[in-house]
Design a protein around this motif. Structure first.
Motif, mmCIF file in Angstrom:
data_model
loop_
_atom_site.group_PDB
_atom_site.id
_atom_site.type_symbol
_atom_site.label_atom_id
_atom_site.label_comp_id
_atom_site.label_asym_id
_atom_site.label_seq_id
_atom_site.Cartn_x
_atom_site.Cartn_y
_atom_site.Cartn_z
ATOM 1 N N ASP A 1 0.993 -1.348 0.078
ATOM 2 C CA ASP A 1 0.004 -0.054 0.087
ATOM 3 C C ASP A 1 0.925 1.239 -0.069
ATOM 4 O OD1 ASP A 1 -2.009 1.858 0.249
ATOM 5 O OD2 ASP A 1 -2.637 1.352 2.326
ATOM 6 N N LYS A 2 1.832 1.388 0.952
ATOM 7 C CA LYS A 2 2.522 2.563 1.043
ATOM 8 C C LYS A 2 3.868 1.910 0.228
ATOM 9 C CE LYS A 2 1.681 3.952 5.678
ATOM 10 N NZ LYS A 2 2.122 4.465 7.273
ATOM 11 N N GLY A 3 4.269 2.909 -0.599
ATOM 12 C CA GLY A 3 5.473 2.685 -1.227
ATOM 13 C C GLY A 3 5.023 2.045 -2.636
ATOM 14 N N LEU A 4 3.592 2.089 -2.994
ATOM 15 C CA LEU A 4 3.121 1.537 -4.263
ATOM 16 C C LEU A 4 4.106 1.765 -5.566
ATOM 17 C CD1 LEU A 4 1.293 -0.679 -5.586
ATOM 18 C CD2 LEU A 4 -0.547 0.986 -5.535
ATOM 19 N N GLY A 5 4.111 3.272 -5.489
ATOM 20 C CA GLY A 5 4.882 3.835 -6.750
ATOM 21 C C GLY A 5 6.141 3.033 -6.789
ATOM 22 N N LYS A 6 6.892 2.857 -5.825
ATOM 23 C CA LYS A 6 8.191 2.176 -5.978
ATOM 24 C C LYS A 6 8.024 0.806 -6.439
ATOM 25 C CE LYS A 6 11.020 0.260 -2.641
ATOM 26 N NZ LYS A 6 11.593 0.194 -1.334
ATOM 27 N N SER A 7 7.009 0.092 -5.907
ATOM 28 C CA SER A 7 6.692 -1.331 -6.187
ATOM 29 C C SER A 7 6.546 -1.301 -7.746
ATOM 30 C CB SER A 7 5.772 -1.958 -5.530
ATOM 31 O OG SER A 7 5.975 -2.005 -4.217
ATOM 32 N N LEU A 8 5.664 -0.622 -8.045
ATOM 33 C CA LEU A 8 5.077 -0.606 -9.736
ATOM 34 C C LEU A 8 6.282 0.032 -10.488
ATOM 35 C CD1 LEU A 8 1.341 0.547 -9.674
ATOM 36 C CD2 LEU A 8 2.299 -1.989 -9.579
ATOM 37 N N GLY A 9 7.108 0.808 -9.916
ATOM 38 C CA GLY A 9 8.292 1.150 -10.760
ATOM 39 C C GLY A 9 9.212 0.096 -11.261
ATOM 40 N N PHE A 10 9.412 -0.602 -10.350
ATOM 41 C CA PHE A 10 10.143 -1.920 -10.436
ATOM 42 C C PHE A 10 9.494 -2.727 -11.433
ATOM 43 C CE2 PHE A 10 12.512 -0.833 -6.703
ATOM 44 C CZ PHE A 10 13.775 -0.498 -7.055
ATOM 45 N N LEU A 11 8.086 -2.928 -10.994
ATOM 46 C CA LEU A 11 7.223 -4.112 -11.998
ATOM 47 C C LEU A 11 7.367 -3.490 -13.492
ATOM 48 C CD1 LEU A 11 5.905 -6.560 -11.025
ATOM 49 C CD2 LEU A 11 4.062 -5.328 -10.935
ATOM 50 N N VAL A 12 6.884 -2.161 -13.500
ATOM 51 C CA VAL A 12 6.824 -1.880 -14.919
ATOM 52 C C VAL A 12 8.414 -1.941 -15.656
ATOM 53 C CG1 VAL A 12 6.391 0.162 -16.564
ATOM 54 C CG2 VAL A 12 4.995 -0.356 -14.681
ATOM 55 N N GLY A 13 9.359 -1.562 -14.902
ATOM 56 C CA GLY A 13 10.471 -1.722 -15.243
ATOM 57 C C GLY A 13 10.779 -3.004 -15.701
ATOM 58 N N ALA A 14 10.470 -4.083 -15.116
ATOM 59 C CA ALA A 14 10.516 -5.279 -15.496
ATOM 60 C C ALA A 14 9.818 -5.751 -17.025
ATOM 61 C CB ALA A 14 10.090 -6.416 -14.372
ATOM 62 N N LEU A 15 8.873 -5.028 -17.045
ATOM 63 C CA LEU A 15 8.089 -5.147 -18.363
ATOM 64 C C LEU A 15 8.627 -4.562 -19.512
ATOM 65 C CD1 LEU A 15 5.315 -5.315 -20.171
ATOM 66 C CD2 LEU A 15 4.823 -3.045 -19.489
ATOM 67 N N VAL A 16 9.357 -3.423 -19.218
ATOM 68 C CA VAL A 16 10.125 -2.665 -20.212
ATOM 69 C C VAL A 16 11.393 -3.649 -20.711
ATOM 70 C CG1 VAL A 16 11.640 -0.904 -20.783
ATOM 71 C CG2 VAL A 16 9.547 -0.510 -19.502
ATOM 72 N N LEU A 17 12.308 -4.123 -19.711
ATOM 73 C CA LEU A 17 13.271 -5.012 -19.997
ATOM 74 C C LEU A 17 12.782 -6.214 -20.631
ATOM 75 C CD1 LEU A 17 15.627 -4.535 -16.725
ATOM 76 C CD2 LEU A 17 15.976 -3.767 -18.963
ATOM 77 N N GLY A 18 11.817 -6.707 -20.129
ATOM 78 C CA GLY A 18 11.219 -8.078 -20.839
ATOM 79 C C GLY A 18 10.949 -7.910 -22.133
ATOM 80 N N THR A 19 10.231 -6.782 -22.421
ATOM 81 C CA THR A 19 9.919 -6.280 -23.840
ATOM 82 C C THR A 19 11.092 -6.299 -24.659
ATOM 83 O OG1 THR A 19 8.099 -5.129 -23.173
ATOM 84 C CG2 THR A 19 8.783 -4.709 -25.359
ATOM 85 N N ALA A 20 12.268 -5.765 -24.384
ATOM 86 C CA ALA A 20 13.582 -5.536 -24.848
ATOM 87 C C ALA A 20 14.412 -6.816 -24.925
ATOM 88 C CB ALA A 20 14.323 -4.369 -24.172
ATOM 89 N N PHE A 21 14.263 -7.800 -24.056
ATOM 90 C CA PHE A 21 15.061 -8.673 -23.853
ATOM 91 C C PHE A 21 15.284 -9.748 -25.181
ATOM 92 C CE2 PHE A 21 16.191 -13.077 -22.239
ATOM 93 C CZ PHE A 21 17.602 -12.618 -21.739
ATOM 94 N N PRO A 22 14.000 -10.079 -25.885
ATOM 95 C CA PRO A 22 14.135 -10.942 -27.364
ATOM 96 C C PRO A 22 15.323 -10.203 -28.309
ATOM 97 C CG PRO A 22 11.960 -10.626 -26.550
ATOM 98 C CD PRO A 22 12.663 -9.801 -25.674
ATOM 99 N N HIS A 23 15.216 -8.838 -28.188
ATOM 100 C CA HIS A 23 16.390 -8.194 -28.949
ATOM 101 C C HIS A 23 17.770 -8.395 -28.626
ATOM 102 C CE1 HIS A 23 13.642 -5.740 -31.475
ATOM 103 N NE2 HIS A 23 13.075 -5.454 -30.311
ATOM 104 N N LEU A 24 18.003 -8.573 -27.178
ATOM 105 C CA LEU A 24 19.289 -8.929 -26.791
ATOM 106 C C LEU A 24 19.656 -10.404 -27.108
ATOM 107 C CD1 LEU A 24 21.915 -8.276 -25.230
ATOM 108 C CD2 LEU A 24 20.715 -8.819 -22.967
ATOM 109 N N VAL A 25 18.587 -11.305 -26.834
ATOM 110 C CA VAL A 25 18.989 -12.788 -27.186
ATOM 111 C C VAL A 25 19.402 -12.787 -28.752
ATOM 112 C CG1 VAL A 25 17.600 -14.937 -27.281
ATOM 113 C CG2 VAL A 25 17.189 -13.575 -25.493
ATOM 114 N N ARG A 26 18.701 -12.190 -29.331
ATOM 115 C CA ARG A 26 19.092 -12.309 -31.023
ATOM 116 C C ARG A 26 20.259 -11.768 -31.215
ATOM 117 N NH1 ARG A 26 19.010 -15.687 -34.575
ATOM 118 N NH2 ARG A 26 18.816 -15.170 -36.629
ATOM 119 N N SER A 27 20.871 -10.568 -30.694
ATOM 120 C CA SER A 27 21.839 -10.141 -30.890
ATOM 121 C C SER A 27 23.086 -10.984 -30.402
ATOM 122 C CB SER A 27 22.113 -8.675 -30.455
ATOM 123 O OG SER A 27 22.257 -8.900 -29.064
#
Length: 398
Positions: A124-150
């Motif tokens: 509840d408290k610090g939800l912004g921090k939690s979702l910051g890491f969570l959406v950051g994981a989404l972004v890295l997950g989205t980018a990750f196939p490009h790294l695997v291919r490279s």
């Protein structure tokens, strides 16, 4: 409790690697099936369409609130991983590829918004921090196939598909076995489709949602066309660049900005962070004609990395505002509704760029995306709830 957030973040990262798995191997698919470059936009839109359909079904049936979010996440990750694997079948047609990517997107609706729901059930408290890491994981997950291919460009392209599906299976298993239902979870036992409409009657929720919609107009269209920008630069210059690797860096740097935004949200209200990030990415849209056609690789990459950094920083802040201002008993459904509409908007912007690319120079193409940040900023600035929110924020933090 300390291990819960890292587990959710890791699982989100592993499962969302499915998102751009098809985009990463588009050159090989295009070569094998004699597909035009425009198929890239269709491939991305197929996943987005699937995600929209999935979020619509999940929202109307209030699945994330009626059933265990961890189990919903698990079953969605397994099915999405299997559908991702299907595009390596021999003799597959372009239509079948789009159909399987649609299915993958459909079950991603049980991963991304449900992952945010799981986090909100624990924090509840610090939800912004939690979702910051969570959406950051989404972004890295989205980018990750490009790294695997490279890193595996000497291996068959199917390796990327195998790898991302296995990662999704592992992510689902981590959630179902190690992340039980959160202490703040309130189950909704009744089918209540009116939530879809009533939630937008909450003014602060509506303002946050509209800001998010403006952000989404820009985000996925930018991500989808990064390889196009890089391939265009390569075709007009003697420099040979690793397109998958640079695509990974430009998208992946957004994961850092999401995490940083989450950390500073303990000191600065999420709304202010969202407005700043949306303003910077909007400026990048307007400046894009001066950089997209650049002959200087350093200048172009510097600009794209700045844009990639700014364009995602507001995403977890908008999700935080949406989650905080949604009714507790329908928080999962509310997050899913906003995701559904937001990703519907991404299809419009992607297809508009796809069409406009045939009519105008690539240098001016991304001016179209500036409409999103302008709309989002208008929605946030015209909201009269800023002072009330700030007071609420301060009380929660104290």
């Amino acid at each position: 409790m300390r291990r819960i957030l890292p587990l959710i973040v890791l699982s989100q990262f592993l499962c969302t690697s499915l998102w751009f798995a098809g985009n990463t191997v588009i050159p090989e698919l295009a070569s094998a099936l004699h597909l035009p470059l425009a198929f890239l936009g269709n491939l991305t839109s197929a996943v987005q369409f699937g995600f929209i359909a999935g979020t619509l079904v999940f929202a109307i049936l209030t699945i994330a609130d009626k059933f265990s979010p961890s189990k919903v996440f698990f079953f969605s990750s397994i099915i999405a991983g299997i559908l991702n694997l299907a595009i390596v079948l021999d003799g597959i047609s372009s239509f079948q590829i789009l159909l399987f990517r649609f299915g993958t997107g459909f079950f991603l609706a049980g991963i991304y918004p449900v992952g945010m729901k799981i986090a909100s059930d624990y924090f509840d408290k610090g939800l912004g921090k939690s979702l910051g890491f969570l959406v950051g994981a989404l972004v890295l997950g989205t980018a990750f196939p490009h790294l695997v291919r490279s890193l595996t460009d000497q291996l068959p392209w199917e390796f990327v598909i195998y790898a991302t599906s296995v990662l999704a299976f592992v992510g689902g298993l981590l959630i179902v076995f190690l992340v039980p239902n959160g202490p703040l979870r309130k189950s909704s036992q009744e089918f209540n489709p009116s939530v879809f409409i009533k939630v937008f009657q909450i003014k602060k929720f509506k303002a946050a949602a509209f800001g998010y919609f403006g952000h989404m107009w820009e985000l996925y269209a930018f991500w989808a066309f990064i390889p196009v920008i890089l391939m265009n630069f390569q075709s007009n210059n003697p420099i040979q660049i690793n397109v998958p690797f640079w695509s990974f860096l430009i998208i992946g740097i957004g994961g850092i900005s999401c995490s940083l935004g989450g950390l500073v949200s303990n000191l600065i209200p999420p709304k202010r962070i969202a407005i700043l990030a949306l303003s910077i990415s909007g400026i990048c849209c307007l400046l894009s004609p001066f950089f997209i056609g650049q002959k200087s690789f350093v200048l172009l990459m510097s600009f794209l990395l700045i844009w990639g950094f700014a364009i995602t920083a507001d995403s977890p802040m908008f999700s935080t505002l949406v989650a905080q201002n949604a009714p507790e008993q329908s928080r999962g459904t509310s997050l899913t509704i906003v995701n559904c509409i937001g990703f519907g908007i991404t299809i419009l912007s992607i297809q508009l760029l796809n069409f406009a690319m045939l009519k105008i120079s690539l240098s001016y193409l991304f001016l179209i995306l500036s409409a999103g940040p302008l709309f989002g900023l208008y929605a946030m600035y015209t909201s009269r709830e800023d002072k009330a929110y700030s007071n609420t924020f301060q009380k929660k933090e104290i």
